[in-house]
Write an enzyme that holds these catalytic residues in place. Structure first.
Site, PDB file in Angstrom:
ATOM      1  CG  ASP A  15      -1.720   1.270   1.395  1.00  0.00           C
ATOM      2  OD1 ASP A  15      -1.534   2.218   0.694  1.00  0.00           O
ATOM      3  OD2 ASP A  15      -2.516   1.275   2.316  1.00  0.00           O
ATOM      4  CD  GLN A  34      -0.421   8.697   3.749  1.00  0.00           C
ATOM      5  OE1 GLN A  34       0.238   9.904   3.495  1.00  0.00           O
ATOM      6  NE2 GLN A  34      -1.789   8.819   3.918  1.00  0.00           N
TER       7      GLN A  34
HETATM    8  N1  7TS Z   1      -3.496   3.429   2.569  1.00  0.00           N
HETATM    9  C1  7TS Z   1      -3.187   4.527   3.440  1.00  0.00           C
HETATM   10  C2  7TS Z   1      -1.844   4.171   3.767  1.00  0.00           C
HETATM   11  C3  7TS Z   1      -3.741   5.545   3.627  1.00  0.00           C
HETATM   12  O1  7TS Z   1      -3.034   6.534   4.135  1.00  0.00           O
HETATM   13  C4  7TS Z   1      -4.923   5.764   3.050  1.00  0.00           C
HETATM   14  C5  7TS Z   1      -5.682   7.134   3.373  1.00  0.00           C
HETATM   15  C6  7TS Z   1      -5.567   4.805   2.159  1.00  0.00           C
HETATM   16  C7  7TS Z   1      -4.860   3.755   2.054  1.00  0.00           C
HETATM   17  C8  7TS Z   1      -6.659   5.183   1.329  1.00  0.00           C
HETATM   18  O2  7TS Z   1      -6.873   6.190   0.359  1.00  0.00           O
HETATM   19  P1  7TS Z   1      -8.086   6.362  -0.331  1.00  0.00           P
HETATM   20  O3  7TS Z   1      -7.405   7.678  -1.200  1.00  0.00           O
HETATM   21  O4  7TS Z   1      -8.305   5.315  -1.029  1.00  0.00           O
HETATM   22  O5  7TS Z   1      -8.879   6.974   0.649  1.00  0.00           O
HETATM   23  N2  7TS Z   1      -5.255   7.853   4.381  1.00  0.00           N
HETATM   24  C9  7TS Z   1      -5.815   8.917   4.875  1.00  0.00           C
HETATM   25  C10 7TS Z   1      -5.400   9.680   6.059  1.00  0.00           C
HETATM   26  O6  7TS Z   1      -4.252   9.166   6.750  1.00  0.00           O
HETATM   27  N3  7TS Z   1      -6.232  10.633   6.243  1.00  0.00           N
HETATM   28  O7  7TS Z   1      -7.143  10.669   5.544  1.00  0.00           O
HETATM   29  C11 7TS Z   1      -7.011   9.681   4.528  1.00  0.00           C
END
Ligand code: 7TS
Length: 422
Positions: free
Chosen positions: A215, A218
């Site tokens: 994943d 980040q």
């Molecule tokens: N994986 C990680 C490590 C994340 O930080 C996030 C979202 C996701 C998956 C999901 O991403 P999405 O774009 O599909 O929603 N993280 C966060 C956060 O830390 N604060 O708001 C969203």
């Protein structure tokens, strides 16, 4: 390559040094007052702001090109298809993916993980099997695997982590067995900022013939990536955390695995031919892109990676590393402030607590000073449970942040302490 990006070529065409003020001028949203203070945006792990180059690319697309892709013979449709596929090629290259067939557009990291859990997982995970994740995952890298395990009567195994927020990779290697069907690990933790040793994670799983999903939601905004060199089997990113639009992300998958996987969704564009008796599926990557995609989103994300490449991920990483060590030192020296997540290898995140103050109150008082942070469990409730805390306040960094903004954060935290008399 985007000539308008924050690093301008030097006199001899070599990249000029990183100029944060030039970068900031590219981000219109940063230049506003919030509650009478200049906005200090430190909620970049939730979503990043967008440079004008991204806004202009989307605007231009809708003004001059808007059309559906892959299906029209007319000029605009071909132009839109070229823009969409061109962006795919550039985004793939940015991530170190050679073949566009392996770069699938999805809504975000969440959808990418769900696609793999559903399509790969359902066909490879059965009763008694195991899926390994870590103790520091975002909910989107927990729940899809939990759903899969519950449906397939398999078990979820969790790699423990230390009080500092480091994954115990010796324990991980002990967990790997013939029962393990897939490993899903964050590259960088959103709640703690820990950069995991993904080379070791991938290598150990591959020694057992087990595929690994990383994943990278980040990681992509902070680290230069070369997914093929990394050797992982699947990798997901979210465009909106990478200075691109919301609603678009990318799933990288190794071609051999993707070829063997059934489609995730059925519909237009993912087929070669359809009769009521039989449907044949389209080639990669289209097999996994049913329906009209987020064309403008892809074009916007293409502009975002052009922008980042114009500056250079190495330069961005170096700037953010300076900010992180500056902020870390400041918070660690501040009385009654506790930094949460102190792994030696970190990116982008300063999670903290102020003694006697709930993180939501920290967030609210900082907001009154124009400082945007996030307070809560950050969609990583098991991290909070593991550390025995309900929540943290989290400042998260981006390429446009400055040490002056971290000074403002520190002043804001002092104000929080003053208000609460701690
Ligand atoms: N994986 C990680 C490590 C994340 O930080 C996030 C979202 C996701 C998956 C999901 O991403 P999405 O774009 O599909 O929603 N993280 C966060 C956060 O830390 N604060 O708001 C969203």
């Amino acid at each position: 390559m985007n000539k308008g990006a924050g690093v301008r070529p030097g006199a001899h065409g070599s990249p000029a040094p990183f100029d944060v003020e030039a970068v900031r001028r590219d981000f219109p949203v940063l230049h506003q007052q919030v509650h009478g203070h200049p906005l200090v945006y430190l909620d970049n792990a939730a979503t990043t702001q967008k440079p004008r180059q991204v806004l202009e690319a989307i605007d231009q697309y809708y003004r001059t090109t808007n059309s559906n892709i892959h299906r029209g013979v007319h000029h605009l449709s071909q132009k839109a298809t070229d823009a969409y596929e061109g962006a795919r090629g550039r985004i793939a290259k940015f991530l170190g993916i050679t073949s566009s067939a392996e770069a699938i557009f999805v809504r975000g990291a969440t959808e990418g993980i769900n696609l793999v859990a559903s399509s790969y997982g359902r066909h490879h995970v059965g009763p008694g099997d195991e899926v390994i994740i870590s103790a520091m995952e975002h909910h989107s890298n927990i729940v899809p695997w939990q759903m899969l395990c519950s449906e397939r009567k398999a078990s979820l195994r969790v790699v423990p982590m230390s009080d500092e927020g480091e994954a115990d990779l010796d324990a991980y290697e002990e967990l790997l067995s013939a029962r393990t069907k897939i490993v899903a690990f964050s590259h960088v933790s959103n709640a703690l900022g820990t950069i995991n040793d993904v080379k070791r994670i991938v290598g150990a799983a591959h020694d057992h013939g087990i595929p690994v999903l990383l994943d990278g939601a980040q990681a992509a905004p902070h680290l230069p990536l070369d997914l093929e060199a990394l050797g992982c089997d699947f990798y997901v990113i979210s465009g909106h955390k990478l200075y691109g639009p919301t609603g678009i992300g990318l799933l990288y998958g190794r071609e051999e695995l993707l070829e063997a996987m059934p489609p995730y969704q059925g519909g237009g564009d993912m087929i070669k031919s359809v009769t009521f008796d039989v449907t044949t599926y389209n080639d990669l990557p289209h097999k996994f892109e049913a329906g009209t995609p987020d064309i403008a989103g892809v074009i916007g994300l293409g502009a975002a990676v052009d922008y980042l490449q114009g500056i250079g991920m190495e330069a961005i990483g170096a700037h953010e590393a300076k900010l992180l060590s500056y902020g870390t030192r400041a918070l660690q020296q501040e009385p009654r402030v506790r930094l949460i997540g102190t792994a030696p290898n970190k990116a982008g995140v300063l999670s903290f607590l102020v003694e006697g103050v709930h993180p939501h109150d920290i967030g609210t008082i900082l907001d009154r000073q124009g400082i945007a942070i996030r307070a809560g469990h950050h969609c990583a409730q098991p991290v909070m449970d593991r550390l025995g805390i309900p929540a943290t306040a989290r400042a998260s960094l981006a390429l446009y942040n400055t040490t002056a903004e971290l000074d403002a954060l520190l002043q804001g935290i002092r104000k929080v302490k003053e208000v609460f008399g701690t």
